[in-house]
Design a protein around this motif. Structure first.
Motif, short mmCIF file in Angstrom:
data_model
loop_
_atom_site.label_atom_id
_atom_site.label_comp_id
_atom_site.label_asym_id
_atom_site.label_seq_id
_atom_site.Cartn_x
_atom_site.Cartn_y
_atom_site.Cartn_z
N GLN A 167 0.84 -1.19 0.00
CA GLN A 167 0.00 0.00 0.00
C GLN A 167 0.88 1.25 0.00
N ASP A 168 0.52 2.22 -0.83
CA ASP A 168 1.20 3.52 -0.85
C ASP A 168 0.63 4.35 0.28
N PRO A 226 -3.69 2.12 -3.30
CA PRO A 226 -3.68 3.49 -2.79
C PRO A 226 -3.94 3.47 -1.29
N THR A 227 -3.76 4.60 -0.63
CA THR A 227 -3.94 4.67 0.81
C THR A 227 -5.37 4.31 1.20
N GLN A 309 -11.98 0.38 11.60
CA GLN A 309 -10.80 0.05 12.40
C GLN A 309 -9.60 -0.26 11.51
N VAL A 310 -9.83 -1.00 10.44
CA VAL A 310 -8.74 -1.34 9.52
C VAL A 310 -8.19 -0.08 8.86
N GLY A 311 -9.09 0.74 8.31
CA GLY A 311 -8.65 1.92 7.57
C GLY A 311 -7.91 2.93 8.42
N HIS A 312 -8.28 3.03 9.70
CA HIS A 312 -7.62 4.00 10.59
C HIS A 312 -6.36 3.45 11.24
N ALA A 313 -6.08 2.18 11.05
CA ALA A 313 -4.96 1.54 11.76
C ALA A 313 -3.61 1.98 11.22
N SER A 314 -2.62 1.84 12.07
CA SER A 314 -1.22 1.96 11.64
C SER A 314 -0.75 0.56 11.24
N PRO A 315 -0.17 0.38 10.05
CA PRO A 315 0.24 -0.96 9.61
C PRO A 315 1.24 -1.61 10.58
N PRO A 316 0.96 -2.81 11.04
CA PRO A 316 1.87 -3.48 11.97
C PRO A 316 3.32 -3.56 11.49
N PRO A 317 3.59 -3.85 10.19
CA PRO A 317 5.00 -3.92 9.79
C PRO A 317 5.76 -2.60 9.99
#
Length: 349
Positions: A167-168, A226-227, A309-317
């Motif tokens: 994802q960008d 995209p984001t 929740q998914v869209g507002h999350a910070s990516p774990p990696p």
């Protein structure tokens, strides 16, 4: 799958996570060796998600603006205070009274440093916060408060696509350390492998119900996403973002105007003459994979709340690579693992 080595000779560190949301940042920090003493969020569905996945975590449902560490002394002197804070909008940065809640939350996080006194701070937010002139007063406020407390800090921008996320997604990051530990902090650099494309990330899941066009769809979905945008909690249904994002999704033959209940079955058409009706929508689980969540991470609530929740999350990696860099700075000067100890492999999805 990626495999990293966690050195068992090093102790695990402690963190306090505010605005924890669905746990993306906390999960990444956990993978980097930080165990949360407390996770704070003001949404019951997010707290339910955290408890669902990590029953042993100490999850507190409360507003950050009302949180007092005196009532939670386990947060004192933690190694790291971390937060993926609500996105600061440009209108808030320029001082409009009707849109300043994000600023108040950021300021409250900085003020929390006075009581908690962590060894390090990590805040993730919009990339414009790092350099745009409109956000200058916020950066000045942060600098003044941190210097008063004896912390040195850095601002920088990362793109999640450079760290294993298909994802960008550009993220503005603030890190701060007591005394001179900041000198040992190394900003994470992009990985050597190209990022996964949407087709590579989701192709197998598209085929799980027998959709005959899954392979053809995956082959043409040959770029990063995209984001992802979670949207407002107060209005609207679940979709993949604003008009520009929907156009980007349409170029990959994805219907960005909705979120599916399940992946396509054998009879789902893939007919470009049908317009958006011939494009495949994504499920919540597929969007979570595009955020870098492991497949076994569950989200509480109904479909729209789960997608929010998914869209507002910070990516774990991204949380993991930031956590590893922070851990490295905090560990500068510590003894190496004892002789004879073999690093343990930790498998990450």
């Amino acid at each position: 799958m990626k495999v990293i080595m966690e050195e068992s000779g090093f102790e695990r560190l402690r963190c306090l996570v505010v605005c924890a949301g669905a746990g993306g940042l906390a999960l990444g920090l956990e993978q980097a060796g930080f165990d949360p003493v407390l996770l704070l969020d003001n949404r019951s569905v997010a707290c339910e998600t955290l408890r669902l996945n990590r029953p042993g975590w100490n999850v507190v449902e409360a507003d950050l603006l009302d949180f007092d560490p005196v009532d939670h002394q386990e947060t004192y002197d933690v190694d790291l205070l971390a937060g993926g804070l609500p996105r600061v909008k440009a209108s808030a940065a320029t001082g409009r009274e009707d849109s300043d809640e994000e600023i108040r939350i950021l300021e409250s996080t900085i003020m929390l440093m006075h009581g908690v006194q962590p060894r390090a701070l990590l805040i993730e937010n919009v990339p414009d916060l790092v350099s745009k002139p409109a956000y200058g007063p916020i950066r000045t406020y942060v600098t003044t408060e941190l210097e008063h407390l004896g912390y040195r800090h850095r601002w920088f921008v990362l793109n999640a696509m450079d760290h294993g996320v298909p994802q960008d997604r550009k993220q503005g990051v603030l890190v701060a350390f007591k005394n001179d530990a900041v000198d040992g902090f190394v900003t994470p650099t992009p990985g050597t492998e190209p990022p996964l494309t949407v087709g590579e990330a989701l192709g197998a899941s598209m085929a799980t119900r027998g959709w005959p066009h899954a392979a053809a769809w995956a082959a043409q979905a040959d770029r990063v996403a995209p984001t992802l945008v979670g949207g407002s909690w107060n209005r609207g249904g679940a979709d993949l973002g604003p008009t520009g994002s929907k156009r980007a999704w349409a170029r990959m033959r994805v219907n960005g105007g909705t979120v599916a209940d399940r992946v396509p079955g054998p009879d789902f058409p893939w007919d470009l003459s049908l317009g958006i009706k011939g494009m495949v929508p994504l499920t919540v689980e597929q969007t979570a994979r595009l955020q870098g969540f492991p497949d076994d991470w569950s989200f509480a609530g109904r479909k729209t709340a789960r997608y929010r929740q998914v869209g507002h999350a910070s990516p774990p990696p991204v949380g993991r690579v930031l956590g590893l860099s922070i851990r490295g700075a905090l560990s500068t000067g510590r003894p190496r693992p004892r002789d004879g100890i073999t690093p343990n492999p930790v498998t990450l999805c």
